[in-house]
Enzyme design. Structure first.
Site, PDB file in Angstrom:
ATOM      1  N   ASP A   1      -7.807   7.465   2.503  1.00  0.00           N
ATOM      2  CA  ASP A   1      -7.480   7.947   1.160  1.00  0.00           C
ATOM      3  C   ASP A   1      -8.746   8.250   0.365  1.00  0.00           C
ATOM      4  O   ASP A   1      -8.819   9.275  -0.334  1.00  0.00           O
ATOM      5  CB  ASP A   1      -6.639   6.895   0.425  1.00  0.00           C
ATOM      6  CG  ASP A   1      -5.320   6.602   1.139  1.00  0.00           C
ATOM      7  OD1 ASP A   1      -4.801   7.535   1.783  1.00  0.00           O
ATOM      8  OD2 ASP A   1      -4.841   5.467   1.059  1.00  0.00           O
TER       9      ASP A   1
ATOM     10  N   HIS B   1       1.653   4.332  -2.993  1.00  0.00           N
ATOM     11  CA  HIS B   1       1.634   5.788  -2.825  1.00  0.00           C
ATOM     12  C   HIS B   1       2.960   6.402  -3.280  1.00  0.00           C
ATOM     13  O   HIS B   1       2.977   7.423  -3.994  1.00  0.00           O
ATOM     14  CB  HIS B   1       1.404   6.145  -1.358  1.00  0.00           C
ATOM     15  CG  HIS B   1      -0.003   5.947  -0.893  1.00  0.00           C
ATOM     16  ND1 HIS B   1      -1.085   6.508  -1.524  1.00  0.00           N
ATOM     17  CD2 HIS B   1      -0.507   5.253   0.173  1.00  0.00           C
ATOM     18  CE1 HIS B   1      -2.193   6.174  -0.897  1.00  0.00           C
ATOM     19  NE2 HIS B   1      -1.874   5.406   0.148  1.00  0.00           N
TER      20      HIS B   1
ATOM     21  N   HIS C   1       0.835  -1.208   0.000  1.00  0.00           N
ATOM     22  CA  HIS C   1       0.000   0.000   0.000  1.00  0.00           C
ATOM     23  C   HIS C   1       0.870   1.258   0.000  1.00  0.00           C
ATOM     24  O   HIS C   1       0.673   2.161  -0.829  1.00  0.00           O
ATOM     25  CB  HIS C   1      -0.916  -0.029   1.221  1.00  0.00           C
ATOM     26  CG  HIS C   1      -1.903   1.087   1.263  1.00  0.00           C
ATOM     27  ND1 HIS C   1      -3.227   0.935   0.905  1.00  0.00           N
ATOM     28  CD2 HIS C   1      -1.771   2.398   1.623  1.00  0.00           C
ATOM     29  CE1 HIS C   1      -3.854   2.083   1.035  1.00  0.00           C
ATOM     30  NE2 HIS C   1      -2.993   2.990   1.494  1.00  0.00           N
ATOM     31  N   GLU C   2       1.829   1.325   0.895  1.00  0.00           N
ATOM     32  CA  GLU C   2       2.682   2.515   0.985  1.00  0.00           C
ATOM     33  C   GLU C   2       3.613   2.616  -0.219  1.00  0.00           C
ATOM     34  O   GLU C   2       3.922   3.729  -0.677  1.00  0.00           O
ATOM     35  CB  GLU C   2       3.495   2.490   2.277  1.00  0.00           C
ATOM     36  CG  GLU C   2       2.671   2.525   3.555  1.00  0.00           C
ATOM     37  CD  GLU C   2       1.795   3.761   3.639  1.00  0.00           C
ATOM     38  OE1 GLU C   2       2.165   4.813   3.052  1.00  0.00           O
ATOM     39  OE2 GLU C   2       0.736   3.697   4.278  1.00  0.00           O
TER      40      GLU C   2
END
Length: 416
Positions: free
Chosen positions: A261, A189, A185-186
């Site tokens: 988000d 981003h 997930h990070e």
């Protein structure tokens, strides 16, 4: 004889009355002078400081009597021209001293402070003086906990993480599957923000749980900017959707980790269409959205509300498709960055650049230049120290080298 005696007696009485009148006048003038002198003495006594002799001028020392006629109890009367001349001489002396100091080469301590200041200034955008003091205090506490004899750059960066993202939650243990999902997930981003043109520069990405709910976070360097374009808002939505799309690419399904988000994307999209007038269908109209908890009547019809909803949905779907295409073309980078993030847990801007390469749309920002200059100087200093240690016969391995707690510029200091 009778008339002469009477005339003499009248002259005597007139002279006596005149003398008595003069005596009264003299007495009145003497009383007036005494009253005025007592009043002046009283006012003078009241205006005198506490150290003035209680007995008055009679008990005053001779050196005090000599200055009673000066400005204010002991202050010398000075000529204004002489005073201004002396002040000009002092100003010229200070200016020459400052010029001499500016021409002098910086000391090692000044160079060290400059490196610290530039890097930490880039890592703490928008901090107040109280925030900076809090970071210094936290850095000192971290250095004591690690048993180091001085505060290093590593301690201050850990303190920044604590102030920005909250306390590290070591008790929040994630399962290997959840930790891997957070890393993907990070990484999503970070990759989307790295490849786009109008996004803020990435400084750090972490999967260390912090605060009350954050399982990971990415830190960016925002600009001092108050106006945004359509392209900037659209790419902000793409970057926010990067984590959800990365999970979708890897696992084929998404989780609840993207709720914050999606909330941010929704607010940006509605402001884009109904407040800033960026939607071609809605036109140059502005309808401010009510704040959370407020109840207000919408200043537009149901047809306009339906059109706004459709435009918002269309914009978010467009951003989602473009984010999928972007991450789909960087699957190798996604895997490599996630693997490194699982290994290190915290990646700096330099480590991300080693995996993704230089940014295709690098922007020149003063704060970012400060950060890069300080990082480059720090890396060169560490390489120089390693070279000196290897050429000196492994001084770091000798028993007496254990007393050192690491260089002040070392990012990984050894405990004292």
């Amino acid at each position: 004889s009778t008339s002469s005696s009477s005339s003499s007696s009248s002259s005597t009485s007139s002279s006596s009355s005149t003398s008595s009148t003069e005596q009264k006048t003299q007495k009145q003038s003497a009383a007036t002078e005494a009253a005025s002198s007592s009043t002046a003495a009283t006012s003078d006594t009241e205006s005198r400081p506490a150290w003035w002799p209680s007995g008055g001028d009679s008990d005053m020392p001779s050196y005090l009597k000599s200055i009673t006629n000066m400005d204010v109890f002991g202050l010398l009367k000075r000529d204004e021209s002489q005073s201004s001349h002396e002040e000009q001489q002092q100003a010229n002396a200070k200016a020459s001293q400052a010029e001499a100091e500016s021409d002098a080469p910086p000391t090692p301590k000044e160079l060290l402070m400059e490196r610290y200041a530039k890097r930490l200034a880039a890592l703490s955008p928008g901090f107040s003086g109280a925030d900076i003091a809090n970071v210094c205090n936290e850095g000192a506490l971290i250095a004591v906990r690690e048993g180091c004899s001085h505060i290093t750059l590593s301690h201050l960066e850990k303190a920044l993480d604590r102030v920005i993202a909250g306390i590290e939650r070591k008790s929040r243990v994630l399962s290997p599957e959840e930790k891997e999902r957070v890393a993907y997930h990070e990484s999503g981003h970070a990759i989307v923000g790295w490849m786009l043109e109008h996004t803020h520069p990435l400084l750090k990405v972490s999967i260390v749980p912090r605060g009350t709910a954050a399982l990971g976070y990415a830190q960016y360097l925002p600009k001092d900017q108050y106006l945004y374009t359509k392209e900037q808002l659209f790419e902000m939505c793409m970057m926010a959707l990067g984590g959800r799309v990365a999970e979708e690419i890897k696992y084929g399904r998404v989780s609840t980790g993207a709720s914050d988000d999606l909330n941010r994307v929704t607010k940006i999209a509605y402001s884009f269409c109904s407040q800033y007038g960026f939607s071609d269908r809605i036109g140059p109209l502005s309808f401010r959205q009510p704040e959370q908890g407020q109840i207000s009547k919408r200043p537009y019809s149901e047809a306009t509300a339906r059109a706004i909803d459709e435009e918002v949905r269309k914009m978010v779907q467009d951003a989602l498709e473009k984010t999928r295409a972007l991450l789909g073309s960087h699957k190798d980078h996604l895997e490599n960055l996630t693997s490194l993030l699982l290994d290190k847990e915290v990646l700096s801007r330099e480590q991300v650049a080693e995996v993704l390469g230089p940014r295709p749309h690098e922007v020149h920002d003063r704060a970012l230049d400060f950060y890069d200059q300080a990082t480059s100087a720090n890396n060169n200093n560490n390489k120089k120290q390693k070279t000196n240690a290897s050429t000196s016969g492994g001084a770091a391995d000798r028993p007496d080298a254990s007393s050192s707690s690491g260089s002040p510029l070392d990012l990984n200091p050894t405990p004292a």
